[in-house]
Structures are given as structure tokens and as C-alpha cells.
Design a protein around this motif. Structure first.
Motif, PDB file in Angstrom:
ATOM      1  N   PRO A   1       2.960   5.142   8.578  1.00 20.37           N
ATOM      2  CA  PRO A   1       4.324   5.722   8.110  1.00 20.37           C
ATOM      3  C   PRO A   1       5.737   5.101   9.029  1.00 20.37           C
ATOM      4  O   PRO A   1       6.752   5.298   8.480  1.00 20.37           O
ATOM      5  N   ALA A   2       5.196   4.579  10.131  1.00 19.55           N
ATOM      6  CA  ALA A   2       6.406   4.060  10.905  1.00 19.55           C
ATOM      7  C   ALA A   2       7.133   2.709  10.515  1.00 19.55           C
ATOM      8  O   ALA A   2       8.167   2.520  10.857  1.00 19.55           O
ATOM      9  N   THR A   3       6.343   2.031   9.659  1.00 22.19           N
ATOM     10  CA  THR A   3       6.530   0.704   9.365  1.00 22.19           C
ATOM     11  C   THR A   3       6.637   0.602   7.596  1.00 22.19           C
ATOM     12  O   THR A   3       7.024  -0.726   7.279  1.00 22.19           O
ATOM     13  N   VAL A   4       6.618   1.717   7.026  1.00 17.29           N
ATOM     14  CA  VAL A   4       6.225   1.401   5.634  1.00 17.29           C
ATOM     15  C   VAL A   4       7.585   1.044   4.969  1.00 17.29           C
ATOM     16  O   VAL A   4       7.643   0.279   4.119  1.00 17.29           O
ATOM     17  N   ILE A   5       8.654   1.758   5.458  1.00 14.11           N
ATOM     18  CA  ILE A   5      10.127   1.505   4.754  1.00 14.11           C
ATOM     19  C   ILE A   5      10.705  -0.077   5.033  1.00 14.11           C
ATOM     20  O   ILE A   5      10.938  -0.690   4.350  1.00 14.11           O
ATOM     21  N   PRO A   6      10.461  -0.237   6.471  1.00 13.22           N
ATOM     22  CA  PRO A   6      10.806  -1.703   6.815  1.00 13.22           C
ATOM     23  C   PRO A   6       9.970  -2.820   6.005  1.00 13.22           C
ATOM     24  O   PRO A   6      10.444  -3.780   5.611  1.00 13.22           O
ATOM     25  N   SER A   7       8.777  -2.422   5.888  1.00 14.39           N
ATOM     26  CA  SER A   7       7.876  -3.510   4.967  1.00 14.39           C
ATOM     27  C   SER A   7       8.361  -3.443   3.711  1.00 14.39           C
ATOM     28  O   SER A   7       8.652  -4.510   2.977  1.00 14.39           O
ATOM     29  N   LEU A   8       8.729  -2.545   3.055  1.00  9.35           N
ATOM     30  CA  LEU A   8       9.373  -2.235   1.515  1.00  9.35           C
ATOM     31  C   LEU A   8      10.688  -2.916   1.557  1.00  9.35           C
ATOM     32  O   LEU A   8      10.831  -4.071   0.461  1.00  9.35           O
TER      33      LEU A   8
ATOM     34  N   THR B   1      14.273  -7.679   0.569  1.00  6.98           N
ATOM     35  CA  THR B   1      15.075  -8.677   1.203  1.00  6.98           C
ATOM     36  C   THR B   1      14.734  -9.885   0.529  1.00  6.98           C
ATOM     37  O   THR B   1      15.418 -10.886   0.169  1.00  6.98           O
ATOM     38  N   TRP B   2      13.177 -10.388   0.492  1.00  7.97           N
ATOM     39  CA  TRP B   2      12.808 -11.467  -0.232  1.00  7.97           C
ATOM     40  C   TRP B   2      13.182 -11.863  -1.582  1.00  7.97           C
ATOM     41  O   TRP B   2      13.498 -12.985  -2.105  1.00  7.97           O
ATOM     42  N   GLN B   3      13.148 -10.663  -2.527  1.00  8.18           N
ATOM     43  CA  GLN B   3      13.627 -10.892  -3.905  1.00  8.18           C
ATOM     44  C   GLN B   3      15.050 -11.131  -4.127  1.00  8.18           C
ATOM     45  O   GLN B   3      15.651 -11.855  -4.909  1.00  8.18           O
TER      46      GLN B   3
ATOM     47  N   ILE C   1       8.719   0.489  -4.838  1.00  5.68           N
ATOM     48  CA  ILE C   1       8.233   1.499  -3.853  1.00  5.68           C
ATOM     49  C   ILE C   1       7.031   2.358  -4.637  1.00  5.68           C
ATOM     50  O   ILE C   1       6.072   2.240  -3.990  1.00  5.68           O
ATOM     51  N   PHE C   2       7.200   2.455  -5.932  1.00  4.74           N
ATOM     52  CA  PHE C   2       6.235   3.073  -6.689  1.00  4.74           C
ATOM     53  C   PHE C   2       4.991   2.224  -6.807  1.00  4.74           C
ATOM     54  O   PHE C   2       3.685   2.868  -6.568  1.00  4.74           O
ATOM     55  N   ALA C   3       5.197   1.016  -6.969  1.00  3.01           N
ATOM     56  CA  ALA C   3       4.086   0.236  -7.439  1.00  3.01           C
ATOM     57  C   ALA C   3       3.145   0.036  -5.967  1.00  3.01           C
ATOM     58  O   ALA C   3       2.048  -0.242  -6.298  1.00  3.01           O
ATOM     59  N   ILE C   4       3.939  -0.331  -5.041  1.00  5.16           N
ATOM     60  CA  ILE C   4       3.161  -0.699  -3.619  1.00  5.16           C
ATOM     61  C   ILE C   4       2.764   0.699  -2.894  1.00  5.16           C
ATOM     62  O   ILE C   4       1.442   0.788  -2.453  1.00  5.16           O
TER      63      ILE C   4
ATOM     64  N   SER D   1       4.283  11.308   2.457  1.00  9.49           N
ATOM     65  CA  SER D   1       5.726  11.043   1.806  1.00  9.49           C
ATOM     66  C   SER D   1       6.578  10.208   2.590  1.00  9.49           C
ATOM     67  O   SER D   1       7.880  10.505   2.429  1.00  9.49           O
ATOM     68  N   ALA D   2       6.173   9.430   3.415  1.00  7.73           N
ATOM     69  CA  ALA D   2       6.795   8.337   4.330  1.00  7.73           C
ATOM     70  C   ALA D   2       7.733   7.608   3.718  1.00  7.73           C
ATOM     71  O   ALA D   2       8.753   7.212   4.328  1.00  7.73           O
ATOM     72  N   SER D   3       7.140   6.991   2.482  1.00  6.41           N
ATOM     73  CA  SER D   3       8.337   6.091   1.805  1.00  6.41           C
ATOM     74  C   SER D   3       8.833   6.822   0.475  1.00  6.41           C
ATOM     75  O   SER D   3       9.320   6.137  -0.268  1.00  6.41           O
ATOM     76  N   GLU D   4       8.927   8.014   0.237  1.00  4.24           N
ATOM     77  CA  GLU D   4       9.284   8.894  -0.753  1.00  4.24           C
ATOM     78  C   GLU D   4      10.885   8.886  -0.993  1.00  4.24           C
ATOM     79  O   GLU D   4      11.724   9.723   0.047  1.00  4.24           O
ATOM     80  N   THR D   5      11.483   8.180  -1.669  1.00  6.91           N
ATOM     81  CA  THR D   5      12.861   8.247  -1.956  1.00  6.91           C
ATOM     82  C   THR D   5      13.152   9.558  -2.900  1.00  6.91           C
ATOM     83  O   THR D   5      12.256   9.922  -3.613  1.00  6.91           O
ATOM     84  N   ILE D   6      14.864   9.458  -3.251  1.00  7.92           N
ATOM     85  CA  ILE D   6      15.026  10.545  -4.103  1.00  7.92           C
ATOM     86  C   ILE D   6      14.307  10.086  -5.672  1.00  7.92           C
ATOM     87  O   ILE D   6      14.171  11.323  -6.274  1.00  7.92           O
ATOM     88  N   ASN D   7      14.521   9.095  -6.057  1.00  2.00           N
ATOM     89  CA  ASN D   7      14.019   8.419  -7.415  1.00  2.00           C
ATOM     90  C   ASN D   7      12.285   9.108  -7.469  1.00  2.00           C
ATOM     91  O   ASN D   7      12.082   9.530  -8.462  1.00  2.00           O
ATOM     92  N   LEU D   8      11.713   8.867  -6.446  1.00  4.12           N
ATOM     93  CA  LEU D   8      10.170   9.139  -6.380  1.00  4.12           C
ATOM     94  C   LEU D   8       9.935  10.523  -6.688  1.00  4.12           C
ATOM     95  O   LEU D   8       9.106  11.041  -7.079  1.00  4.12           O
ATOM     96  N   TYR D   9      10.790  11.255  -5.585  1.00  3.11           N
ATOM     97  CA  TYR D   9      10.649  12.657  -5.562  1.00  3.11           C
ATOM     98  C   TYR D   9      11.066  13.470  -6.881  1.00  3.11           C
ATOM     99  O   TYR D   9      10.358  14.145  -7.404  1.00  3.11           O
TER     100      TYR D   9
END
Length: 312
Positions: A167-174, A179-181, A246-249, A256-264
Motif C-alpha cells: 500500500p505504501a508504494t502502489v501509487i508511486p509504482s503506478l 510517466t513511462w508512457q 490502474i484498474f488493469a494492474i 483500497s490503497a490505489s482506489e481513485t475517484i474513477n475506480l470508486y
């Protein structure tokens, strides 16, 4: 003796008026199909969504009018408040990092060296891939035991990471995937700005003995600032509504550590089938995007644009 009949301008206009009115072109037959499409695809769904947000409506249950109850429920929903924080954090990183790396890449590829055109083409390839394919590849790369990222860390003596499983690194990993894309997009926009900069300021700076950093700080950066602002505006609008990567990964996980408004919003409307509450979230999310766009347009007006080649 022939009689010459005088025709006054008013009489001539009166006699020609019926004919002009009869042949006056009308554009409604051309406008009407587009208007119907706009009403059916954009206006009606939003009016229907607003109407649903004032009702308690779950699939299989009757509709009950509840007024602003769905909106008053939002501030007291800890999962929604958490999703807002995740969205802000994800958006900020997804804008700042591509701007930094895209600007550095544009400065590098603006220089003349062998194979520059080929390397440019390779660099922009991530932007051409589909988000789902990118998500599947990065999911394998993020694997704690089999992923290539932990293998690369082991080569430099760093311990393995859990990446999207922590949960601490999921958003930076996404954000790393984002950033790569999309760094190539920022690079292309900034490259256009660099190509529009005249060479005279650099020649004068070289005569005065300015270093590369000084020329970048006092010449390049101010002149490409309008292009950076446009790139940042595009990235911000795109990142705040990011869903597919986000949803695919992670599907909003772990937990819910990477749940944004769209996913919620997706979970409420299409997993729990609470269409009334989901519609209220959609309306608030839309207003948030409109507010963000208004702030960006306001900053765009207040910003002191530097004239390049006679254009603002």
C-alpha cells in the motif's frame, strides 16, 4: 412616345423581397442531425445522471426521491474521502514527473548527434501502445519474485520491493507506468517550443561566457514555459480521470490503497449497483474536473506569455 417608369429603391426592395425570402437558404437541415446527436449522446445522459443523483436507486429496487441525501453522504464516506486523496496524489505525481523528464529528453533530442531521428522514434513508442497491453506487461515486471524490476535492483545491490503489492508504494509504482508512457508526449510538445526559439540569444550568451545551465535557466526555460504549461494542462486533465492503467494492474488494491475517484465510482455503480449514489459521485467528479479546467484557464490568462517570433 415611350414612358419611362421610375422605380424607387424601396419599391425595388419590396418587389424583390418575396423572391429573396422564398430562396433564402436555411441551415437547419445540416445542423439538426448534429444537434440530435449532441442531445442524445451528451446532454440527455448528463441530465439523466443528475436526476438519478437525487434518487436512491439500486438495481432491482424501486426509485425513491431523496433530494440531496446522496451528496450529503459523500463527506461522511471515508472511502470516498480516501479516493479523493489518492486522486490528488496520483495526479500531482503524474504531471510533475513527465514534465521534468520530458523537458530533459527534449533538451537532449534537440541537440544534433548521429542517430537522433531513430532514437526519437524509439523514445515515443510507449505513447503508441494500448493501455491494457502496457498494464499487462508492467504487471509481470512488478511481480515480487519473477519481475524484471527486482532483478535489476539486485544487480545494484538493492533489496527487492513489493511494488504494487504494498500500500505504501502502489501509487508511486503506478505513476512510474504513467510517466513511462506519457513522457514522450511532453517531449514532443517541448521540442516544438525549442524549435521556435531563435538562436540569437544563445549566441549572445556564449559570447558573454554563459554556461549551459545558465543558458537553460535564463533563456530556454522562460521561452518554453508556454509549451510546458500546455503540456501540464493536457497531462493534468488526462491523469485526474485515469482509469484503465490502474484498474488493469491493481483494481484499486491492495485493499483500497490505489482506489481513485474513477475506480470508486465504478465500484459503487457497477459492483454494488447503487446507481443513485454512483450518479452523485459522477456529478461531483465532473464538477471537480470543470473547476480544475477553470483554474487552468484562469492561470493561462494571468500568465505572462513570452513572445516568440512575434506570436504570444
Amino acid at each position: 412616345m415611350s414612358t419611362i417608369t421610375e422605380t424607387t429603391p424601396a419599391a425595388a426592395e419590396a418587389s424583390a423581397a418575396p423572391e429573396q425570402q422564398w430562396h433564402r437558404p436555411t441551415y437547419w437541415p445540416f445542423v439538426l442531425p448534429a444537434l440530435i446527436v449532441v442531445l442524445a449522446v451528451i446532454v440527455f445522459p448528463w441530465l439523466f445522471t443528475i436526476w438519478m443523483s437525487f434518487n436512491e436507486w439500486k438495481v432491482g429496487s424501486p426509485t425513491t426521491f431523496v433530494g440531496f441525501a446522496n451528496y450529503l453522504r459523500l463527506p461522511n464516506d471515508p472511502r470516498f474521502v480516501e479516493a479523493v486523496g489518492h486522486t490528488i496524489f496520483y495526479t500531482a505525481l503524474s504531471v510533475i514527473l513527465p514534465l521534468i523528464f520530458g523537458t530533459l529528453a527534449a533538451v537532449v533530442f534537440h541537440q544534433r548527434f548521429a542517430g537522433r531521428g531513430f532514437l526519437r522514434g524509439v523514445f515515443i513508442m510507449p505513447m503508441m501502445a494500448t493501455p491494457v497491453a502496457i498494464a499487462l506487461v508492467w504487471t509481470m515486471m512488478f511481480h515480487p519474485q519473477l519481475g524484471v524490476l527486482n532483478y535489476l535492483l539486485s544487480l545494484v545491490g538493492l533489496p527487492p520491493q513489493l511494488w504494487v503489492f504494498n500500500p505504501a508504494t502502489v501509487i508511486p509504482s503506478l505513476v512510474l507506468v504513467e510517466t513511462w508512457q506519457w513522457t514522450p508526449l511532453v517531449m514532443l510538445i517541448v521540442l516544438g517550443g525549442l524549435a521556435a526559439i531563435p538562436t540569437e540569444p544563445y549566441e549572445s550568451a556564449e559570447i558573454d561566457g554563459a554556461s549551459f545551465w545558465q543558458m537553460f535557466r535564463y533563456i530556454t526555460l522562460p521561452l518554453i514555459m508556454p509549451f510546458l504549461f500546455i503540456a501540464g494542462m493536457i497531462r493534468m486533465i488526462d491523469a485526474v480521470k485515469s482509469f484503465d492503467i490502474i484498474f488493469a494492474i491493481t483494481q484499486g488494491g491492495p485493499g483500497s490503497a490505489s482506489e481513485t475517484i474513477n475506480l470508486y465510482l465504478y465500484s459503487v455503480a457497477f459492483v454494488y449497483y447503487d446507481l443513485g449514489y454512483g450518479s452523485a459521485i459522477a456529478v461531483v467528479f465532473f464538477l471537480l474536473i470543470v473547476l480544475l479546467a477553470a483554474v487552468l484557464l484562469y492561470l493561462r490568462k494571468r500568465m505572462l506569455w513570452t513572445e516568440i517570433g512575434g506570436g504570444a
